[in-house]
Design a protein around this motif. Structure first.
Motif, PDB file in Angstrom:
ATOM      1  N   LEU A 188       0.932  -1.116  -0.074  1.00  0.00           N
ATOM      2  CA  LEU A 188      -0.135   0.211  -0.071  1.00  0.00           C
ATOM      3  C   LEU A 188       0.791   0.239   0.252  1.00  0.00           C
ATOM      4  CD1 LEU A 188      -2.904  -0.342   2.815  1.00  0.00           C
ATOM      5  CD2 LEU A 188      -3.052  -0.429  -0.041  1.00  0.00           C
ATOM      6  N   ALA A 189       2.068   1.366   0.918  1.00  0.00           N
ATOM      7  CA  ALA A 189       2.921   2.309   0.777  1.00  0.00           C
ATOM      8  C   ALA A 189       3.963   2.772  -0.477  1.00  0.00           C
ATOM      9  CB  ALA A 189       3.740   2.453   1.759  1.00  0.00           C
ATOM     10  N   GLN A 190       3.853   2.000  -1.282  1.00  0.00           N
ATOM     11  CA  GLN A 190       3.703   1.907  -2.756  1.00  0.00           C
ATOM     12  C   GLN A 190       2.793   2.788  -3.554  1.00  0.00           C
ATOM     13  OE1 GLN A 190       7.280   1.070  -2.403  1.00  0.00           O
ATOM     14  NE2 GLN A 190       7.270   0.054  -0.468  1.00  0.00           N
ATOM     15  N   LEU A 191       2.082   3.082  -3.186  1.00  0.00           N
ATOM     16  CA  LEU A 191       0.576   3.410  -4.218  1.00  0.00           C
ATOM     17  C   LEU A 191       0.937   4.662  -3.521  1.00  0.00           C
ATOM     18  CD1 LEU A 191      -1.361   0.631  -3.764  1.00  0.00           C
ATOM     19  CD2 LEU A 191       0.403   1.310  -5.540  1.00  0.00           C
ATOM     20  N   GLY A 192       1.321   5.771  -4.856  1.00  0.00           N
ATOM     21  CA  GLY A 192       0.732   7.665  -4.516  1.00  0.00           C
ATOM     22  C   GLY A 192       1.890   8.046  -4.313  1.00  0.00           C
ATOM     23  N   SER A 193       1.746   9.400  -4.443  1.00  0.00           N
ATOM     24  CA  SER A 193       3.063   9.675  -3.514  1.00  0.00           C
ATOM     25  C   SER A 193       2.294  11.344  -3.194  1.00  0.00           C
ATOM     26  CB  SER A 193       4.283  11.010  -4.606  1.00  0.00           C
ATOM     27  OG  SER A 193       3.274  11.592  -5.328  1.00  0.00           O
ATOM     28  N   LEU A 194       3.183  12.165  -2.342  1.00  0.00           N
ATOM     29  CA  LEU A 194       2.964  13.645  -1.361  1.00  0.00           C
ATOM     30  C   LEU A 194       2.696  14.074  -2.694  1.00  0.00           C
ATOM     31  CD1 LEU A 194       4.375  14.052   1.739  1.00  0.00           C
ATOM     32  CD2 LEU A 194       2.189  12.574   1.354  1.00  0.00           C
ATOM     33  N   THR A 195       2.821  14.394  -3.741  1.00  0.00           N
ATOM     34  CA  THR A 195       2.529  15.232  -4.637  1.00  0.00           C
ATOM     35  C   THR A 195       1.845  15.232  -6.206  1.00  0.00           C
ATOM     36  OG1 THR A 195       4.611  14.335  -6.193  1.00  0.00           O
ATOM     37  CG2 THR A 195       4.542  16.880  -4.789  1.00  0.00           C
ATOM     38  N   ARG A 196       0.551  13.925  -5.722  1.00  0.00           N
ATOM     39  CA  ARG A 196       0.222  12.818  -6.677  1.00  0.00           C
ATOM     40  C   ARG A 196      -0.690  11.719  -6.341  1.00  0.00           C
ATOM     41  NH1 ARG A 196       2.514  12.387 -13.405  1.00  0.00           N
ATOM     42  NH2 ARG A 196       3.522  14.676 -12.854  1.00  0.00           N
ATOM     43  N   PRO A 197      -1.560  11.975  -4.503  1.00  0.00           N
ATOM     44  CA  PRO A 197      -1.726  11.687  -3.879  1.00  0.00           C
ATOM     45  C   PRO A 197      -3.066  10.595  -4.293  1.00  0.00           C
ATOM     46  CG  PRO A 197      -2.818  13.445  -3.356  1.00  0.00           C
ATOM     47  CD  PRO A 197      -2.241  13.403  -4.947  1.00  0.00           C
ATOM     48  N   LEU A 198      -2.793   9.579  -3.867  1.00  0.00           N
ATOM     49  CA  LEU A 198      -3.763   8.565  -4.289  1.00  0.00           C
ATOM     50  C   LEU A 198      -5.179   8.778  -3.309  1.00  0.00           C
ATOM     51  CD1 LEU A 198      -4.293   5.475  -4.616  1.00  0.00           C
ATOM     52  CD2 LEU A 198      -4.139   4.625  -3.130  1.00  0.00           C
ATOM     53  N   LEU A 199      -5.997   8.954  -4.486  1.00  0.00           N
ATOM     54  CA  LEU A 199      -7.460   9.249  -4.007  1.00  0.00           C
ATOM     55  C   LEU A 199      -8.750   8.183  -4.346  1.00  0.00           C
ATOM     56  CD1 LEU A 199      -7.800  13.042  -6.413  1.00  0.00           C
ATOM     57  CD2 LEU A 199      -7.268  12.397  -3.915  1.00  0.00           C
ATOM     58  N   VAL A 200      -8.663   7.654  -3.364  1.00  0.00           N
ATOM     59  CA  VAL A 200      -9.718   6.305  -2.552  1.00  0.00           C
ATOM     60  C   VAL A 200     -10.586   7.019  -1.849  1.00  0.00           C
ATOM     61  CG1 VAL A 200      -8.208   5.436  -4.140  1.00  0.00           C
ATOM     62  CG2 VAL A 200      -8.304   5.244  -1.892  1.00  0.00           C
ATOM     63  N   PRO A 201     -12.222   6.557  -2.011  1.00  0.00           N
ATOM     64  CA  PRO A 201     -12.988   6.727  -0.373  1.00  0.00           C
ATOM     65  C   PRO A 201     -12.190   6.060   0.759  1.00  0.00           C
ATOM     66  CG  PRO A 201     -13.672   6.320  -2.486  1.00  0.00           C
ATOM     67  CD  PRO A 201     -12.755   5.755  -2.782  1.00  0.00           C
ATOM     68  N   ASN A 202     -11.760   5.216   0.553  1.00  0.00           N
ATOM     69  CA  ASN A 202     -11.059   4.662   2.135  1.00  0.00           C
ATOM     70  C   ASN A 202     -10.121   4.743   3.129  1.00  0.00           C
ATOM     71  OD1 ASN A 202     -13.310   2.622   2.515  1.00  0.00           O
ATOM     72  ND2 ASN A 202     -12.791   1.224   1.870  1.00  0.00           N
ATOM     73  N   LEU A 203      -9.386   5.761   2.034  1.00  0.00           N
ATOM     74  CA  LEU A 203      -7.879   6.640   2.251  1.00  0.00           C
ATOM     75  C   LEU A 203      -8.585   8.202   3.035  1.00  0.00           C
ATOM     76  CD1 LEU A 203      -4.979   6.802   2.839  1.00  0.00           C
ATOM     77  CD2 LEU A 203      -4.719   7.259   0.632  1.00  0.00           C
ATOM     78  N   MET A 204      -9.666   8.283   2.543  1.00  0.00           N
ATOM     79  CA  MET A 204      -9.890   9.123   2.795  1.00  0.00           C
ATOM     80  C   MET A 204     -10.693   9.548   4.108  1.00  0.00           C
ATOM     81  SD  MET A 204      -9.068  11.947   0.249  1.00  0.00           S
ATOM     82  CE  MET A 204     -10.074  13.426   1.170  1.00  0.00           C
ATOM     83  N   VAL A 205     -11.504   8.678   4.090  1.00  0.00           N
ATOM     84  CA  VAL A 205     -12.060   8.122   5.794  1.00  0.00           C
ATOM     85  C   VAL A 205     -10.493   8.397   7.303  1.00  0.00           C
ATOM     86  CG1 VAL A 205     -12.404   6.695   7.515  1.00  0.00           C
ATOM     87  CG2 VAL A 205     -13.765   5.999   5.069  1.00  0.00           C
ATOM     88  N   HIS A 206      -9.218   7.837   5.905  1.00  0.00           N
ATOM     89  CA  HIS A 206      -8.437   7.856   7.824  1.00  0.00           C
ATOM     90  C   HIS A 206      -8.369  10.203   7.793  1.00  0.00           C
ATOM     91  CE1 HIS A 206      -8.151   3.798   7.864  1.00  0.00           C
ATOM     92  NE2 HIS A 206      -7.910   3.460   6.445  1.00  0.00           N
ATOM     93  N   SER A 207      -7.501  10.259   6.674  1.00  0.00           N
ATOM     94  CA  SER A 207      -7.577  11.746   6.343  1.00  0.00           C
ATOM     95  C   SER A 207      -8.306  12.327   7.124  1.00  0.00           C
ATOM     96  CB  SER A 207      -7.531  12.039   4.446  1.00  0.00           C
ATOM     97  OG  SER A 207      -6.590  11.434   3.546  1.00  0.00           O
ATOM     98  N   GLU A 208      -9.735  12.454   6.690  1.00  0.00           N
ATOM     99  CA  GLU A 208     -10.803  13.185   7.832  1.00  0.00           C
ATOM    100  C   GLU A 208     -10.524  12.775   9.075  1.00  0.00           C
ATOM    101  OE1 GLU A 208     -14.995  15.274   7.951  1.00  0.00           O
ATOM    102  OE2 GLU A 208     -12.793  14.923   6.255  1.00  0.00           O
ATOM    103  N   TRP A 209     -10.552  11.646   8.853  1.00  0.00           N
ATOM    104  CA  TRP A 209     -10.241  11.869  11.045  1.00  0.00           C
ATOM    105  C   TRP A 209      -8.765  11.889  11.170  1.00  0.00           C
ATOM    106  CZ3 TRP A 209     -12.726   8.473  14.379  1.00  0.00           C
ATOM    107  CH2 TRP A 209     -12.257   8.365  16.253  1.00  0.00           C
TER     108      TRP A 209
END
Length: 315
Positions: A188-209
């Motif tokens: 999982l950590a290999q996907l996306g970067s800070l400049t090109r983030p991984l935009l999937v709903p369940n990752l957004m759950v953690h961001s929202e928290w």
């Protein structure tokens, strides 16, 4: 500590081999059980790391042990069942209806056990026991499949309805939850970067928290989001090494300890060059070598990060 002598005229590494071989034959160590690492052997038997490495190499050549990604050197034989967030259906795949969820979960199992680099649509179909083109009826490409895998994996953990009191407790829970997911799914950590983030709903759950924990403290939007990114980068930045190490071990056949042992002459040359006195002093202070413990670094780094952010958030 076991000390070896040359009284019998037998090389020390062969006596180590005989000792571990006996434990395997007596059933003390069974198929899939980890055998002592080179550092453990060196400490237990009182030998040099090179001798310990030679002993493990001999056992590997005899077929008694083997190196497995994400595990280390283990007794050869049937491996224990790989952990999975969901158990595979017991009925033969050909007798079951092919679904998108089964495709995604099968792909996750492959990535968890073999690494993301080994994943292919053909491999997923083979694991499911279906025609090569069957998964394409549900997902158009491997890239699309990886996004679905990431979304499903990030959804393996959620948060309590009653949030802990205080911003710090909430952020600690969020960071540790993400670390748990990266530990479970290293790819999982290999996907996306800070400049090109991984935009999937369940990752957004953690961001929202995390964002909601920081909200309401008078921070301007840029500062708040910068802190959120900084916290996430701490977790992901350490987690990328989980998959890198697993890939390196699978490629080289050497565990982390074995690789470090093979680099001992290079390390010694750097220490003795006189160009790096502080580094040499640190190396000399480690009696049994330095163990890189990612879990410890994660916790100590999280504490230091939150300690430093406290005046900004509460100020």
């Amino acid at each position: 500590m076991t000390k070896l002598t040359r009284a019998s005229g037998q090389p020390p590494y062969l006596r180590i081999v005989a000792g571990i071989r006996r434990r395997i034959m007596d059933g003390e160590l069974g198929p899939g059980d980890r055998v002592p690492s080179t550092r453990q052997i060196a400490k237990e038997w009182g030998v040099a790391l090179a001798t310990a490495t030679k002993a493990l190499t001999t056992l590997r050549l005899e077929g008694l042990v083997e190196t497995r990604p994400r595990i280390g050197t283990v007794v050869a034989g049937t491996a224990p069942a790989a952990p999975s967030s969901r158990q595979s259906p017991s009925a033969p795949p050909s007798e079951q209806e092919l679904t998108l969820d089964r495709i995604v979960r099968t792909a996750i199992d492959i990535a968890d056990t073999e690494g993301l680099s080994t994943l292919s649509m053909r491999g997923v179909a083979a694991r499911l026991g279906v025609a090569t083109m069957s998964p394409y009826r549900y997902v158009p490409s491997k890239d699309d499949l990886v996004l679905l895998m990431a979304d499903a994996a990030f959804g393996d953990e959620t948060y309590p309805a009653d949030a802990p009191e205080g911003w710090r407790a909430r952020i600690e829970l969020g960071a540790r939850t993400l670390w748990t997911l990266y530990r479970r799914h290293p790819w999982l950590a290999q996907l996306g970067s800070l400049t090109r983030p991984l935009l999937v709903p369940n990752l957004m759950v953690h961001s929202e928290w995390i964002l909601s924990a920081l909200d309401g403290h008078g921070l301007d939007p840029t500062t708040l989001f910068d802190i959120h990114v900084l916290i996430y980068s701490h977790v992901q930045g350490l987690a990328v090494h989980l998959e890198w190490e697993a890939h390196a071990e699978a490629t080289t056949g050497q565990s982390e300890d074995q690789w470090m042992d093979s680099r001992a002459p290079v390390l010694q040359e750097l220490v003795e060059s006189g160009r790096f006195p502080t580094f040499a002093k640190m190396v000399g202070a480690f009696n049994d070598g330095y163990d890189l413990r990612l879990d410890v670094l994660f916790e100590s780094g999280l504490k230091a990060l939150l300690d430093g952010l406290t005046p900004i958030i509460e100020g």
